[in-house]
Design a protein around this motif. Sequence first.
Motif, mmCIF file in Angstrom:
data_model
loop_
_atom_site.group_PDB
_atom_site.id
_atom_site.type_symbol
_atom_site.label_atom_id
_atom_site.label_comp_id
_atom_site.label_asym_id
_atom_site.label_seq_id
_atom_site.Cartn_x
_atom_site.Cartn_y
_atom_site.Cartn_z
ATOM 1 N N TYR A 109 0.795 -1.225 0.000
ATOM 2 C CA TYR A 109 0.000 0.000 0.000
ATOM 3 C C TYR A 109 0.830 1.279 0.000
ATOM 4 O O TYR A 109 0.288 2.353 -0.263
ATOM 5 C CB TYR A 109 -0.947 0.001 1.203
ATOM 6 N N THR A 110 2.118 1.198 0.319
ATOM 7 C CA THR A 110 2.949 2.414 0.310
ATOM 8 C C THR A 110 4.059 2.351 -0.735
ATOM 9 O O THR A 110 4.819 3.309 -0.875
ATOM 10 C CB THR A 110 3.603 2.645 1.685
ATOM 11 N N ARG A 131 -5.758 10.306 11.039
ATOM 12 C CA ARG A 131 -5.405 9.167 10.190
ATOM 13 C C ARG A 131 -4.012 8.683 10.556
ATOM 14 O O ARG A 131 -3.175 9.459 11.020
ATOM 15 C CB ARG A 131 -5.423 9.601 8.703
ATOM 16 N N CYS A 148 -1.862 6.219 5.571
ATOM 17 C CA CYS A 148 -2.096 4.784 5.380
ATOM 18 C C CYS A 148 -3.430 4.524 4.694
ATOM 19 O O CYS A 148 -4.443 5.175 4.987
ATOM 20 C CB CYS A 148 -2.104 4.062 6.730
ATOM 21 N N HIS A 149 -3.442 3.578 3.785
ATOM 22 C CA HIS A 149 -4.677 3.016 3.259
ATOM 23 C C HIS A 149 -5.456 2.446 4.448
ATOM 24 O O HIS A 149 -4.865 1.995 5.428
ATOM 25 C CB HIS A 149 -4.317 1.908 2.255
ATOM 26 N N HIS A 150 -6.775 2.456 4.368
ATOM 27 C CA HIS A 150 -7.555 2.020 5.529
ATOM 28 C C HIS A 150 -7.253 0.565 5.914
ATOM 29 O O HIS A 150 -7.265 0.225 7.100
ATOM 30 C CB HIS A 150 -9.052 2.205 5.272
ATOM 31 N N SER A 151 -6.950 -0.291 4.936
ATOM 32 C CA SER A 151 -6.612 -1.677 5.260
ATOM 33 C C SER A 151 -5.273 -1.745 5.994
ATOM 34 O O SER A 151 -5.128 -2.464 6.989
ATOM 35 C CB SER A 151 -6.544 -2.523 3.990
ATOM 36 N N TYR A 224 -2.431 0.781 -8.391
ATOM 37 C CA TYR A 224 -2.716 2.217 -8.284
ATOM 38 C C TYR A 224 -2.958 2.835 -9.661
ATOM 39 O O TYR A 224 -3.915 3.590 -9.865
ATOM 40 C CB TYR A 224 -1.539 2.900 -7.594
#
Length: 266
Positions: A109-110, A131, A148-151, A224
Amino acid sequence: MLAGARGATTFSLITPIHVAGWIEEMTHTHSAPTVKQRLAAVRHLFDWLVIGHVMETNPAHSVRGPAHSRRRGKTPVLAPEEARQLLDRIPTDTLIGKRDRALIGLMTYTFARIGAATGMEIRGVYAQNRRLWVRLHEKGGKQVELPCHHSLEAYLDEYIDAAGLKDTPRAPLFQTIRRGAGRLSGNALPQANAYAMVQRRTIAAGITTAVCNHTFRATGITAYLKNGGTLEKAANMANHSSIRTTQLYDRRSDDLNLDEVERILI
């Protein structure tokens, strides 16, 4: 080895001819990317020697490496469905499962490199604007800060709470596990251990793609871009100096190629 076999016994005697000869020899035994990488390393070495007044000029500066160009990277990439399958099939009833899911999620995610991920401290995960954010120290001394992405936020929160790491801000975020104890050791997880973990988790999830630590960086970037992201933003998030580097991770064309191959109706 660079100059000794050619009569140059000191740094000051090395000339571009010596470097060019060394490069020519390596092209017979090594791939073009390897030769170019080693030439770049030698250039940096000589630059340092010039700055230190050991040499007057950099003899590797004018030497060119072998021609090599790629429009598509070699890193294996997971489809979004495979990445989801992997994350969902990591058992999280143990601390090590929570740790592994958080690490794989962070890289996905990053777009973090494995070195930046395993080098994180607890204080690299922090709250801002309601967040969770992460602070990554990427290669070249560059610092990247991303929400961060919510997951990923859920993965990190669950792991940090279960490990009891909130009160040790300078401790490594991803640590090895004490044998037989099921508790963190306090030592940072080595990249080799992370690679072995990734292999175990993908096999257990029934994924046949030959993954590596870098797979999740490429997987995240491709996902993405498939969902409307731009190359410019992806390059910034991935800490790439050039968009051309980011394009090597863009594997959207793989779907197109597969569609075209399936047109061969025999």
